[in-house]
Scaffold this motif. Structure first.
Motif, short mmCIF file in Angstrom:
data_model
loop_
_atom_site.label_atom_id
_atom_site.label_comp_id
_atom_site.label_asym_id
_atom_site.label_seq_id
_atom_site.Cartn_x
_atom_site.Cartn_y
_atom_site.Cartn_z
N LYS A 1 7.82 -31.71 -24.58
CA LYS A 1 8.65 -30.62 -25.10
C LYS A 1 8.06 -30.00 -26.36
O LYS A 1 8.55 -28.99 -26.85
N ASN A 2 7.00 -30.62 -26.90
CA ASN A 2 6.35 -30.08 -28.08
C ASN A 2 4.89 -30.54 -28.09
O ASN A 2 4.47 -31.37 -27.27
N CYS A 3 4.12 -30.01 -29.04
CA CYS A 3 2.69 -30.30 -29.11
C CYS A 3 2.43 -31.77 -29.41
O CYS A 3 1.46 -32.35 -28.90
N ALA A 4 3.26 -32.37 -30.25
CA ALA A 4 3.07 -33.78 -30.62
C ALA A 4 3.15 -34.67 -29.39
O ALA A 4 2.35 -35.61 -29.23
N GLN A 5 4.12 -34.38 -28.50
CA GLN A 5 4.25 -35.18 -27.28
C GLN A 5 3.05 -34.97 -26.36
O GLN A 5 2.60 -35.91 -25.70
N ALA A 6 2.52 -33.73 -26.31
CA ALA A 6 1.34 -33.46 -25.50
C ALA A 6 0.15 -34.27 -26.01
O ALA A 6 -0.58 -34.90 -25.23
N ILE A 7 -0.05 -34.26 -27.33
CA ILE A 7 -1.17 -35.00 -27.93
C ILE A 7 -1.02 -36.50 -27.69
O ILE A 7 -2.01 -37.19 -27.39
N GLU A 8 0.21 -37.02 -27.77
CA GLU A 8 0.45 -38.44 -27.48
C GLU A 8 0.04 -38.78 -26.06
O GLU A 8 -0.41 -39.90 -25.76
N ASN A 9 0.18 -37.81 -25.15
CA ASN A 9 -0.18 -38.02 -23.75
C ASN A 9 -1.61 -37.57 -23.44
O ASN A 9 -1.98 -37.39 -22.29
N LYS A 10 -2.39 -37.37 -24.51
CA LYS A 10 -3.82 -37.05 -24.40
C LYS A 10 -4.10 -35.68 -23.79
O LYS A 10 -5.11 -35.50 -23.11
N ILE A 11 -3.19 -34.73 -24.04
CA ILE A 11 -3.40 -33.33 -23.64
C ILE A 11 -3.57 -32.51 -24.92
O ILE A 11 -2.72 -32.54 -25.80
N VAL A 12 -4.69 -31.79 -25.02
CA VAL A 12 -4.99 -31.01 -26.22
C VAL A 12 -5.38 -29.59 -25.80
O VAL A 12 -5.99 -29.40 -24.75
N MET A 13 -5.05 -28.61 -26.65
CA MET A 13 -5.31 -27.21 -26.29
C MET A 13 -5.98 -26.46 -27.43
O MET A 13 -5.59 -26.57 -28.59
N VAL A 14 -7.02 -25.70 -27.10
CA VAL A 14 -7.63 -24.73 -28.02
C VAL A 14 -6.96 -23.39 -27.74
O VAL A 14 -7.09 -22.85 -26.64
N PRO A 15 -6.21 -22.82 -28.72
CA PRO A 15 -5.40 -21.62 -28.44
C PRO A 15 -6.22 -20.34 -28.30
O PRO A 15 -7.37 -20.26 -28.75
N GLU A 16 -5.59 -19.34 -27.68
CA GLU A 16 -6.23 -18.04 -27.46
C GLU A 16 -6.54 -17.34 -28.78
O GLU A 16 -7.63 -16.82 -28.98
N ASP A 17 -5.56 -17.32 -29.69
CA ASP A 17 -5.71 -16.64 -30.98
C ASP A 17 -6.09 -17.67 -32.03
O ASP A 17 -5.23 -18.28 -32.66
N ARG A 18 -7.39 -17.89 -32.22
CA ARG A 18 -7.83 -18.97 -33.11
C ARG A 18 -7.43 -18.72 -34.56
O ARG A 18 -7.14 -19.66 -35.29
N LYS A 19 -7.41 -17.45 -34.98
CA LYS A 19 -7.10 -17.17 -36.39
C LYS A 19 -5.63 -17.42 -36.70
O LYS A 19 -5.28 -17.82 -37.80
N LYS A 20 -4.77 -17.17 -35.71
CA LYS A 20 -3.33 -17.33 -35.92
C LYS A 20 -2.87 -18.76 -35.67
O LYS A 20 -2.04 -19.30 -36.39
N HIS A 21 -3.41 -19.39 -34.63
CA HIS A 21 -2.89 -20.69 -34.20
C HIS A 21 -3.90 -21.84 -34.29
O HIS A 21 -3.52 -22.99 -34.08
N GLY A 22 -5.18 -21.55 -34.60
CA GLY A 22 -6.19 -22.59 -34.53
C GLY A 22 -6.71 -23.09 -35.85
O GLY A 22 -7.21 -24.22 -35.95
N ILE A 23 -6.61 -22.27 -36.90
CA ILE A 23 -7.19 -22.65 -38.20
C ILE A 23 -6.24 -22.31 -39.34
O ILE A 23 -5.32 -21.52 -39.19
#
Length: 504
Positions: A329-351
């Motif tokens: 339901k959120n990014c933390a749960q995805a990371i706990e399940n070993k799923i990670v994402m590099v977002p489309e808008d790196r300046k807004k969501h990646g750095i």
């Protein structure tokens, strides 16, 4: 044609670093010159010299415009001469109207009072000239990126432009918007307006240019007629070596299922009657590179966001890892399940742009470097940072340098380094090479292949079909939120993908 621009032996230094070394270019009226080079090669610096952003006296060499020596101290000086630049990051005020943006700082007045009627009529004429059918009172923030780009060009035309500089103008545009823009540039050429076009998209460079100038490491490598150059010729000049295949394909073994998505549905965050993803199901295997293709708005990014727990609206469906149901339901749960994402808008969501490169890399995995919940093991963190920078070949003068000062390709490599420290089993890459140069693209493609060889399951979303077809083992084709086809990439063609997307 008459010569319009001549830049002779332009040299620009920042302290002890030489950014430009005796670069010379020439341009005739009505001519289109494409400026090519890897990120950090000096293209933008050269254009800032030309536009007066770096004033006369801060560089050596001479600039002649219309046979007159140009000694600009400010960008306003070059605008008055008829030189206009449109940066990749648009300089429009999003909360103001098209008309207000058009004449901001250049208002038409009658006896010191702004002539609103004349500006409205003039704005209508300029919008018609760039084939943009919107009311001048429309708020700019309500327009799409392609429309905003056309507003910027119309604004330049309002200043009687004679030389238009476009820096990565199509990086965020759809194929249709790109076509409109390229046709407009050709129309400007027919009206004797010259253009300097900066782009990493070599198919556009070939389609639109009269001449192609290549810069590498601040040096002028050469200027040649476009009609005699292939894309491979341009790449070789840019990177200083021949890239035999832009899409390296190392053999990698595909094993058992890692992730399975069933009946993923996502509703529009505001209008819940609209489905952005409609009952999508697919599987992903260990060591597999799965491409997701489709037109803009097809639901590719929304599907990925559902898997990573970052979708902003309501969503439903089931996700399984190694056959076991997982709740995300959120990014933390995805990371706990070993799923990670590099977002489309790196300046807004990646750095975090003002934070150092190193701190950005370790930000998501800080728990690994703590003595306790509150105390960071700084020597260990520093070691990890240096190892990550070396492994991903991130070019930075220091780990403390603000990441916002890096080129797009190096920012992307730093984001990948951050994601890999989380030790994912599934890595989702949304537009992984958008706005980065061909050399950095090649390094990222090699990294993707290496990760697949190591057994990582990878999803690649891209608007560029050649990219999807060049690196994927299998391709999901999406259209209007639905998965329309699941195709093994055995010499798959762009025509086959588009046919699958649009079939009923």
């Amino acid at each position: 044609m008459a010569q319009l621009l001549k830049m002779e032996n332009i040299t620009k230094k920042f302290g002890e670093v030489t950014a430009l070394n005796k670069i010379s270019i020439e341009l005739e009226a009505g001519e289109i010159l494409s400026l090519c080079g890897e990120n950090g090669s000096g293209k933008s610096t050269l254009m800032k010299v030309l536009c007066g952003i770096y004033p006369y006296g801060t560089y050596s060499g001479d600039i002649y415009f219309s046979n007159e020596k140009l000694t600009a101290n400010h960008i306003k000086d070059t605008e008055d001469k008829g030189i206009a630049i449109i940066h990749q990051e648009l300089a429009l005020v999003k909360t103001m109207s098209v008309l207000e943006n058009m004449f901001l700082g250049n208002e038409i007045t009658q006896s010191v009072i702004t002539d609103d009627n004349e500006m409205y009529l003039r704005c209508q004429t300029l919008l018609k000239q760039v084939q943009l059918d919107v009311d001048p009172h429309t708020i700019v923030g309500e327009l799409g990126l392609g429309q905003q780009q056309l507003v910027e060009i119309a604004k330049a035309l309002s200043k009687q432009v004679r030389l238009l500089i476009l820096d990565e103008p199509t990086a965020s545009l759809t194929e249709k918007e790109t076509g409109i823009l390229l046709n407009l540039i050709k129309d400007l050429k027919a009206h004797n307006i010259a253009c300097i076009y900066i782009s990493h998209k070599l198919n556009e460079v070939k389609a639109i240019s009269d001449k192609i100038c290549v810069i590498r490491d601040g040096e002028h490598i050469g200027t040649r007629r476009a009609e005699g150059m292939s894309e491979d010729d341009i790449i070789t000049m840019m990177v200083g070596r021949e890239i035999t295949s832009l899409y390296p394909h190392e053999p990698h073994e595909i094993k058992g299922e890692v992730l399975r998505a069933e009946n993923i549905t996502a509703w529009h965050p505001v209008n819940t009657h609209i489905k952005r993803v409609d009952n999508a199901s697919f599987s992903l295997h260990q060591g597999e590179i799965l491409g997701i293709a489709g037109l803009v708005g097809s639901g590719r990014t929304e599907l990925a966001q559902c898997l990573f727990g970052s979708y902003q609206g309501k969503s439903a469906g089931n996700i399984f890892m190694h056959g076991n149901p997982v709740k995300i339901k959120n990014c933390a749960q995805a990371i706990e399940n070993k799923i990670v994402m590099v977002p489309e808008d790196r300046k807004k969501h990646g750095i975090i742009p003002i934070m150092g490169v190193g701190k950005n890399i370790t930000l998501a995995s800080l728990r690994q470097y703590c003595f306790s919940k509150q105390v960071i093991n700084e020597p260990l963190e520093e070691t990890i940072i240096h190892q990550s920078i070396a492994k991903l070949k991130v070019k930075t003068s220091s780990p403390e340098l603000a990441i916002g000062r890096l080129s797009g390709g190096n920012q992307q490599k730093a984001i990948l380094a951050k994601c890999l420290l989380l030790e994912p089993q599934v890595l989702i890459l949304d537009e992984p090479t958008r706005g980065i140069d061909v050399g950095a693209k090649y390094e990222i493609y090699k990294l993707i292949n290496q990760l697949a060889q190591e057994g990582m399951a990878i999803i690649v979303i891209s608007s560029e079909l050649p990219e999807v077809l060049g690196i994927s083992d299998r391709v999901l084709v999406m259209h209007q939120g639905k998965i329309k086809a699941d195709l093994i990439n055995n010499n798959l063609t762009q025509e086959q993908v588009m046919e699958a997307a649009l079939k009923e």
